[in-house]
Design an enzyme around this catalytic site. Structure first.
Site, short mmCIF file in Angstrom:
data_model
loop_
_atom_site.label_atom_id
_atom_site.label_comp_id
_atom_site.label_asym_id
_atom_site.label_seq_id
_atom_site.Cartn_x
_atom_site.Cartn_y
_atom_site.Cartn_z
N LYS A 1 0.85 -1.20 0.00
CA LYS A 1 0.00 0.00 0.00
C LYS A 1 0.88 1.24 0.00
CE LYS A 1 -3.96 1.89 2.56
NZ LYS A 1 -4.76 1.79 3.79
N SER B 1 -9.67 1.35 2.85
CA SER B 1 -8.89 2.18 1.97
C SER B 1 -7.78 1.46 1.21
CB SER B 1 -8.26 3.31 2.78
OG SER B 1 -7.31 2.79 3.69
N SER C 1 -9.74 -0.84 7.01
CA SER C 1 -9.16 -0.63 5.68
C SER C 1 -8.43 -1.83 5.08
CB SER C 1 -8.21 0.57 5.70
OG SER C 1 -8.96 1.76 5.74
#
Lengths: 92, 466
Positions: B66, B141, B165
């Site tokens: 990420k 997310s 997330s």
């Protein structure tokens, strides 16, 4: 009730310049979100606040000199620099 | 492609072939899962592995990270315009660990800007699409990491989980995702959003690979003052046996707004574990109804403080013309932050401002104490809690963008876990209207071994995998 003027003031505190359109839009949205937060008024907890969940307090490291990032690395991403310094806008 | 398939393919062909085939997938893909690809370095590393061999638990295994996890020499944007072009001068702790164990970093994945979102629609680089239906969100997310694993063949990936997330996109994309106990994985080098809530967590196609990745990234690191020395060998916990496991089913997590198909799939999952010898009881977590408000107040307040560092001075966006100090910063931040980031920073600033601190922030922290006590009490009587991860399957891109509050409400089953700091895993448990559903298994602090074992046993029996 949050007004457009309140949003402008919060924007100043947060150092985010807002357009007139943003001020109106945020004011409207903030009121619905803050209304939702009112749910917490149903509880009046007589308990200590949990700043973090681990229960750790005052974690210290040994006070010894260690290697740190080189000046070149530290300045490597600076958009404006002068010699070995970050260059900021004027203060006054 | 899971880790053992990647290993087999590397043996049969070469590590370079494995890595090359992933870049082919990614470059052809419409998912928009990546912000930055590290193709040249990854292929160089793969060729080195083929030539010299490699050591470590993840030798030659490609991984996606990420874009809020700092990678030395690889651009790290956090999904934001304000950090476009930023190349970290150091690696996050987890990245040091991955490199030491021989993993090959193939790129940085798309995410909600500063991890603020449930759908990866707030990214400056456009939304991530769901591999099961391109018109739907991948969740957020960490949507890019989940979509890369589910839809582009990447064996493993890391995300971060502040209020769901990792688990939300795992659920929406039909893969496994784990949020570790707060303090198990070092946050050193994770760009902070709400640091009292967030943890870095693994994604993979199956439970075994999640456990393998957790083995590598967990462990004490003095550079994160909340890090704790509580690591176990998680892969050794994976037995096909839950006969000693007591399951609690909290009724508050099956409340209003839960899709009927989701509810049924999760109950079917509980039934499978019961058939395997686990016992279950209904329980109650009475303060669940206050979790969402407390979570958002704490997260926004911490965000307003954490994001104060983005001023264009040491890194990030800077405008051509400098005015006075305050005007310059206010204009950089106006130009560099997207709408949702502005909203959360402004609301956090408000919640912490004079006259409102007690009403919002302090109250939220006290509610966190109550929520944590609920979990502590429940997990005295039972070993794990099972709930739906998300109330519904993936929604349409754009469906909830006009109403921030509606989007916040989607996190109702994931945020209490971050408030309590307990670990939680989302495993695929079926489909509704051809879209994947996740079942959430929650455990005691640092009891990742047991939730991984429960998830593993479920996975062996359920026949659902990616």
């Amino acid at each position: 009730m949050i007004t457009k003027r309140d949003v402008e003031h919060i924007g100043w505190l947060a150092r985010i310049k807002l357009t007139e359109e943003e001020k109106s839009k945020f004011a409207k949205r903030f009121n619905s979100i803050l209304d939702y937060f009112e749910i917490l008024d149903e509880v009046d907890p007589d308990v200590p606040p949990a700043y973090n969940i681990s229960g750790l307090m005052n974690v210290f490291r040994a006070d010894v000199v260690r290697d740190s990032m080189s000046q070149d690395d530290a300045l490597g991403n600076a958009p404006k620099k002068e010699g070995e310094f970050f260059k900021g806008p004027r203060v006054v | 492609m899971n880790v053992s398939e990647a290993r087999k393919r590397a043996e049969d062909e070469s590590t370079e072939e494995v890595v090359m085939s992933l870049f082919d997938n990614i470059e052809k893909s419409e998912l928009n899962a990546f912000i930055t690809l590290a193709k040249e370095n990854a292929l160089k590393e793969a060729r080195r592995v083929d030539r010299d061999g490699a050591k470590g638990a993840l030798r030659g295994i490609p991984i996606a990270l990420k874009d809020c996890i700092s990678t030395k020499g690889i651009e790290t944007t956090c999904g934001s315009k304000i950090l476009k072009g930023y190349v970290p001068p150091y690696d996050a702790h987890v990245v040091e660990r991955l490199r030491a164990e021989g993993a090959i970093i193939i790129g940085k994945t798309n995410m909600d800007e500063f991890a603020m979102g449930t759908s990866t629609e707030t990214s400056h680089f456009g939304p991530v699409k769901n591999p099961y239906d391109l018109s739907r969100v991948a969740g957020g997310s960490s949507g890019g990491s989940a979509a890369a694993v589910a839809g582009e063949g990447v064996p493993i990936a890391l995300g971060s989980d502040t209020g769901g997330s990792v688990r939300c996109p795992a659920s929406f994309c039909g893969i496994v995702g784990l949020k570790p106990t707060y303090g198990l994985v070092s946050r050193y080098g994770l760009i902070a959003y709400a640091n009292s809530l967030e943890q870095i967590g693994p994604f993979a196609c199956n439970v075994e690979d999640v456990a393998l990745l957790l083995d590598v990234i967990a462990g004490y690191d003095p550079r994160d003052s909340t890090s704790m020395d509580k690591k176990c060998e998680y892969t050794k916990e994976l037995r096909d046996d839950v006969s000693d496991v007591k399951i609690g089913v909290p009724k508050e997590f099956f409340g209003e707004g839960i899709d009927e198909g989701v509810e049924k799939a999760v109950w079917d999952g509980i039934k499978i574990l019961e058939d395997m010898g686990a016992s279950y009881t209904d329980i109650s977590l009475p303060h669940t109804r206050y979790s969402l408000a407390a979570y958002y107040i704490i997260a926004m307040s911490e965000a307003s403080s954490n994001l104060a560092r983005f001023d264009g001075l040491r890194y990030g966006l800077r405008l051509e013309k400098d005015e006075d100090w305050h005007t310059t910063f206010s204009e950089i931040r106006a130009c560099g932050f997207g709408e949702e980031v502005k909203r959360r920073v402004l609301l956090g600033t408000y919640a912490l401002s004079a006259g409102y601190y007690g009403k919002y922030y302090l109250k939220a922290l006290k509610v966190r104490t109550l929520v944590k006590r609920d979990f502590d009490a429940a997990l005295k009587d039972v070993d794990v809690l099972i709930t739906p991860t998300m109330p519904f399957p993936a929604f349409k891109i754009g469906e909830k963008t006009d109403d921030p509050l509606a989007l916040y409400l989607a996190d109702v089953n994931t945020v209490p876990i971050n408030l309590a700091g307990v670990p939680s895993i989302s495993v695929p448990c079926g489909f509704v209207r051809d879209l994947p559903i996740g079942m959430q298994i929650i455990g005691r602090h640092f009891d990742e071994g047991r939730i991984l074992r429960t998830a593993y046993t479920f996975e062996q029996r359920s026949g659902v995998s990616c």
